[in-house]
Design a protein around this motif. Structure first.
Motif, PDB file in Angstrom:
ATOM      1  N   GLU A  43       0.828  -1.201   0.000  1.00  0.00           N
ATOM      2  CA  GLU A  43       0.000   0.000   0.000  1.00  0.00           C
ATOM      3  C   GLU A  43       0.864   1.254   0.000  1.00  0.00           C
ATOM      4  O   GLU A  43       0.553   2.237  -0.675  1.00  0.00           O
ATOM      5  N   HIS A 571      -2.535  -3.724  11.385  1.00  0.00           N
ATOM      6  CA  HIS A 571      -3.773  -4.106  10.711  1.00  0.00           C
ATOM      7  C   HIS A 571      -3.818  -3.327   9.403  1.00  0.00           C
ATOM      8  O   HIS A 571      -3.727  -2.093   9.409  1.00  0.00           O
ATOM      9  N   SER A 572      -3.959  -4.033   8.316  1.00  0.00           N
ATOM     10  CA  SER A 572      -3.879  -3.362   7.018  1.00  0.00           C
ATOM     11  C   SER A 572      -4.964  -2.300   6.850  1.00  0.00           C
ATOM     12  O   SER A 572      -4.738  -1.269   6.216  1.00  0.00           O
ATOM     13  N   HIS A 573      -6.136  -2.531   7.464  1.00  0.00           N
ATOM     14  CA  HIS A 573      -7.231  -1.555   7.307  1.00  0.00           C
ATOM     15  C   HIS A 573      -7.048  -0.342   8.215  1.00  0.00           C
ATOM     16  O   HIS A 573      -7.762   0.651   8.059  1.00  0.00           O
ATOM     17  N   ALA A 574      -6.119  -0.415   9.184  1.00  0.00           N
ATOM     18  CA  ALA A 574      -5.942   0.693  10.125  1.00  0.00           C
ATOM     19  C   ALA A 574      -4.679   1.498   9.848  1.00  0.00           C
ATOM     20  O   ALA A 574      -4.365   2.415  10.591  1.00  0.00           O
ATOM     21  N   GLU A 576      -2.324   4.264   8.351  1.00  0.00           N
ATOM     22  CA  GLU A 576      -2.420   5.580   7.729  1.00  0.00           C
ATOM     23  C   GLU A 576      -1.320   5.694   6.674  1.00  0.00           C
ATOM     24  O   GLU A 576      -0.168   5.316   6.924  1.00  0.00           O
TER      25      GLU A 576
END
Length: 749
Positions: A43, A571-574, A576
Motif C-alpha cells: 500500500e 492491521h492493514s485496514h488501520a 495511515e
C-alpha cells in the motif's frame, strides 16, 4: 553506527534471542504480523513514490561512522565506566539521557548539588563487564553468603535462649541440620550453573520451567531478599560498630539510614572498585573469623574441650517442636547469597560455567567451616545473645581482649556486612530490568541513568530498604523473620524448576542431577514453610503479603502492556498512508553521499541561521526514531512523509543481531524511506540517539531538523507511568542546539 543502507535482503525471519544478560529491545513479529507488514508495504508503494527519490533528497550523509564494538571497550583499573569514541570523531559529549541545567535559580542549585554528589553526567561511556578470575570472584560474589555468619548463628541462639540452658543445648544438632542443608543446596546450584551457563537466577529458572506465575513468585522472593539483605546487613554492621563503641547505641537508626544514603549515592554514580579492592574486606573477614575460631578452640583445648557453663538466663518458654523449628529457620538465614554465583556465571573467565562451579564449591566449603566453627566455639565458650553486645563481639573480647585484634575483628565484620549490602545493589536492579524486559515491571527500569546505572531500580531499593530498616528500628533479630521467607521461597522455586528441567531434558546422568535438585527443593521448601508458620506473627506475614501484592501488581502491569501490544499490532485496514509523495525537484538535490561535514559554527553563527523570515528560507529534514514496526511507528512515518520534506528513519539497536533483524523487517515492508541503524555498544537509547542527531546538525548547521516521535498516550494517569517519556527527555537533551524541533505523533490506547 551501521553502514548506511546495508540492508540484508532476507525474508523477514526472526533471529534467535540473545542471552538473558542482554535482553533485546526489539519485539519479534509473528508470521501474521510479517504478512500484514508485507501488505502494508505494498500500500505504501502505491502512494509513497520512488524510494530512490527519497534517498537522493537527503540533504545530509546519514553514514556517520560507528561506535566501537563491545570487545574494543576496555575499563580503567578502578571503574566500570569507560570512555568510547563518539560518532564522526566528535569529542566526548556532555549531554546525557535528558539532563540539562534548569532555568530557575532553585533548580540550578539542585542541579549543582546533584552533580557534586553523583558526578558529571556521562554520555560517551559504556558498561564494561569485567571477567573475573576465581580468586577475585570468590570474595566479590560470596560477600553476602559469608557475611551471614556474623548474624546467622546469633539468630538461631536468640530463639533457643528463650528456653533457657536446656534450649541452648540443641544448638549443635540444629547446626548440623543447617550444615547439611548448605551442602545439599550448594550441590543443587552446581547443577543450575551447568544447565544455565548464561546465569540462572531463580526468576529465569522458575519462569522457563514452571511458568509465568511461579517465576513471578520467585522474583518476589528475590526482591524481598535483596531489600532485606540491605536492611539486615546494615543492621548487623551497625551492631558491630555499636558493640565496639557503645556510646553510639542510641544512634543506630540514623547511622543505618546514613549508610543507605551513602550506598545510594555511590551506586548512582555508577562507579565500583576493581575486583582486588572489592575482595579485600571479604578476605579480611574470613581471616578474622578463622582467627577467632582458632583462638576459641585453643582456649577450649586447654580445658579438655569442656564447655563453659552458660550464665543464668530467664526461661520464657519450654522446648517445643515449634521453638526448634523457629531456631532452625532463623539459623538457616546463614545461607543467604548462595545463589549469587549462579546468577553471575557470564562474569567469570572462560570456561565460565566450570570456573563458577569451582568458585561455588570453595564458597560452600568456607561457609560450612565458618558456620560450624562459630557454633562450636559459641557452645564451648558459654556465651549467650545479649541486647547490648553481639555474640561476635563477646567472643572477640573473650579471646583478644580490647586490643588491636578485637578492633580488627569488628572492623572486618562491619566492612563485609556493608559490602554484602552493596551486593544487593547489583542484583536488585538487574532482576527489575529482566521483569521490565518481560513486561512485568515499568519499562523505565530498563533505562540507564546519568552515570549509566539502573538508577530507578537503585532508588527503589534504597527507599524500600530504608523504610524497612526504620520500621524495625534497625534491630537484626526483628528483621530475621522476614528474611527467611523470601530467601527460601526463591531457593525452593529455583530448585523445583531445575527438577522439571532435568525431567524434560533427560540427558546423561539426568536422574542423579534431578535427585540433587529435588533434595534441595524439598529441604528449602521445608524451611520456607517452617519460617512462614513459626514466624508468621513475628513478621513473616509481612513478607508473604509483599509477595502476594508483588505478583498481583506485576500481572496487572503485564495485562496493560498486552492490551497496548494488541492495540499496536499491524492491521492493514488501520494503517495511515501519506497522500502525497516527495516533490520531484528534490531528486535533483546534492546526493547525500557527497555531503561533507563543515567546520563547527559559533553561537553568533547559530543565531544568524535562526533568522529565517520566510518559509522558503527554511530547509527541512525529518528524523523519525523507530523502535519497532507497529501502528504507532507507521503513523509517525506517514506523518513525516506527508510533509513532503526529506525523511530519515533511525533505529537504535543494542546488538548486531537485533540490527539485522530490524533491517529484515524494513526490507519486507518495502524499504520505501531511507533508514539508518545505530548499533550502540551499551544498552542506552537516548544517548546514542542524541549523539547521532548532534552529528547530523554539525554536518549541516543550516538545516531545521525535526525529530518526529511516535508516542503512546494512555487514558489513565497510572498507566502513563508505565510508558517512556522519550519526547521530554529528547527535548531537554537537544534544547541547547539551535534549529532542532522535537514533535510527537500521539497514539491513544
Amino acid at each position: 553506527m551501521a553502514d548506511a543502507h546495508r540492508h540484508s535482503r532476507g525474508s523477514g525471519h526472526t533471529r534467535a534471542p540473545e542471552p538473558p544478560s542482554t535482553p533485546p529491545l526489539l519485539p519479534g513479529l509473528d508470521q501474521e504480523q510479517l504478512q500484514v507488514l508485507r501488505l502494508v508495504g505494498r500500500e505504501w508503494g502505491r502512494v509513497a513514490g520512488d524510494p530512490a527519490v527519497w534517498r537522493r533528497a537527503l540533504p545530509v550523509n546519514p553514514d556517520l561512522g560507528r561506535f566501537p564494538a563491545p570487545a574494543e571497550i576496555l575499563p580503567s583499573r578502578f571503574e566500570r565506566l569507560v570512555r568510547v569514541s563518539a560518532l564522526s570523531g566528535q569529542p566526548p559529549m556532555e549531554i546525557t539521557e535528558g539532563t540539562e541545567v534548569p532555568p530557575t535559580r532553585l533548580g540550578r542549585v539542585g542541579y549543582r548539588v546533584r552533580r557534586v554528589i553523583l558526578g558529571a553526567a556521562l554520555k560517551s561511556t559504556a558498561i564494561a563487564y569485567e571477567r573475573m578470575r576465581k580468586l577475585v570472584a570468590l570474595p566479590v560474589l560470596s560477600a553476602d553468603a559469608l557475611s551471614s555468619v556474623a548474624y546467622g548463628p546469633e539468630a538461631m541462639l536468640t530463639v533457643l535462649v528463650l528456653a533457657g540452658v536446656v534450649g541452648l543445648g540443641y544448638s549443635l544438632p540444629i547446626a548440623v541440620a543447617i550444615v547439611f542443608l548448605m551442602l545439599v543446596v550448594g550441590l543443587s546450584y552446581r547443577q543450575t550453573i551447568r544447565a544455565y551457563p548464561h546465569g540462572g537466577g531463580s526468576y529465569i529458572v522458575a519462569s522457563a520451567n514452571l511458568g509465568r506465575v511461579p517465576g513471578l513468585i520467585a522474583a518476589a522472593g528475590l526482591m524481598t531478599d535483596y531489600i532485606l539483605t540491605v536492611a539486615v546487613s546494615i543492621s548487623a554492621g551497625v551492631a558491630a560498630i555499636t558493640s565496639a563503641v557503645p556510646a553510639l547505641t542510641g544512634a543506630t537508626v540514623p547511622i543505618g539510614v546514613g549508610v543507605i544514603a551513602v550506598l545510594l549515592a555511590g551506586n548512582l554514580r555508577g562507579i565500583r572498585q576493581a575486583g582486588v579492592l572489592f575482595a579485600a574486606p571479604t578476605y579480611f573477614f574470613v581471616i578474622a573469623m578463622f582467627a577467632l575460631i582458632a583462638a576459641g578452640l585453643v582456649d577450649a583445648a586447654g580445658r579438655g574441650f569442656q564447655p563453659v557453663p552458660a550464665p543464668p538466663v530467664t526461661l520464657v518458654e519450654g522446648v517445643t517442636v515449634l521453638l526448634l523449628m523457629r531456631a532452625f529457620s532463623s539459623g538457616a538465614t546463614a545461607m543467604t547469597g548462595i545463589e549469587a554465583i549462579s546468577n553471575a556465571v557470564p562474569a567469570f573467565r572462560p570456561v565460565e560455567w566450570r570456573n563458577a562451579r569451582t568458585t561455588l564449591t570453595w564458597m560452600i566449603a568456607i561457609l560450612v567451616a565458618l558456620f560450624a566453627g562459630m557454633v562450636a566455639v559459641i557452645h564451648l565458650s558459654g556465651v549467650v545473645p545479649s541486647t547490648q553486645e553481639t555474640l561476635l563481639s563477646q567472643l572477640a573480647h573473650r579471646s583478644f581482649g580490647s586490643g588491636w585484634m578485637y578492633v580488627f575483628v569488628q572492623a572486618a565484620t562491619a566492612a563485609v556486612l556493608l559490602l554484602a549490602a552493596n551486593t544487593a545493589y547489583n542484583d536488585f536492579p538487574r532482576v527489575l530490568s529482566l521483569l521490565a524486559r518481560d513486561d512485568h515491571a515499568p519499562r523505565s527500569f530498563l533505562r540507564l541513568g546519568d552515570r549509566l546505572a539502573f538508577s530507578n531500580g537503585i532508588i527503589l531499593l534504597s527507599v524500600s530498604a530504608a523504610l524497612v530498616y526504620v520500621a524495625f528500628d534497625g534491630k537484626t533479630d526483628s528483621l530475621i523473620p522476614l528474611y527467611a521467607v523470601g530467601v527460601f521461597l526463591a531457593f525452593t522455586l529455583s530448585q523445583t524448576g531445575m527438577v522439571v528441567h532435568w525431567w524434560r531434558l533427560r540427558n546423561r546422568d539426568w536422574r542423579k542431577r534431578l535427585a540433587f535438585n529435588a533434595t534441595g527443593a524439598l529441604l528449602s521448601g521445608i524451611v520456607f514453610v517452617t519460617a512462614g508458620i513459626t514466624k508468621f506473627t513475628s513478621g513473616a506475614w509481612v513478607a508473604i503479603l509483599i509477595v502476594g501484592v508483588f505478583v498481583l501488581v506485576t500481572l496487572r502491569i503485564r495485562r496493560h502492556y498486552d492490551t497496548v501490544g494488541r492495540a499496536l499490532r499491524l492491521h492493514s485496514h488501520a494503517i495511515e498512508l501519506p497522500m502525497h509523495t516527495i516533490p520531484a525537484h528534490y531528486g535533483s538535490c546534492e546526493p547525500a553521499s557527497s555531503v561533507r561535514r563543515g567546520a563547527p559554527e559559533s553561537p553568533a553563527q547559530w543565531a544568524a541561521r535562526e533568522n529565517e523570515e520566510t518559509p522558503e528560507e527554511i530547509h527541512h529534514l525529518s528524523v523519525v526514531p523507530i523502535g519497532t514496526m507497529d501502528l504507532a511507528s507507521m503513523r509517525a512515518l506517514a506523518y513525516a512523509a506527508s510533509l513532503q520534506q526529506p525523511v530519515l528513519a533511525l533505529h537504535v539497536s543494542t546488538s548486531e543481531d537485533e540490527a539485522a533483524r530490524f533491517r529484515d523487517y524494513w526490507v519486507l515492508w518495502g524499504d520505501h524511506l531511507p533508514l539508518e541503524v545505530v548499533v550502540s555498544p551499551y544498552r542506552a537509547v537516548v544517548a546514542p540517539l542524541v549523539n547521532y542527531i548532534e552529528a547530523l546538525h554539525e554536518q549541516r548547521p543550516g538545516l531545521t531538523v525535526t525529530v518526529i516521535l511516535p508516542e503512546i498516550v494512555a487514558v489513565h494517569w497510572w498507566h502513563r507511568l508505565l510508558h517512556s517519556r522519550l519526547a521530554a527527555r529528547l527535548r531537554r537533551a537537544l534544547r541547547p542546539l539551535p534549529k532542532i524541533v522535537v514533535t510527537t505523533v500521539p497514539f491513544h490506547v
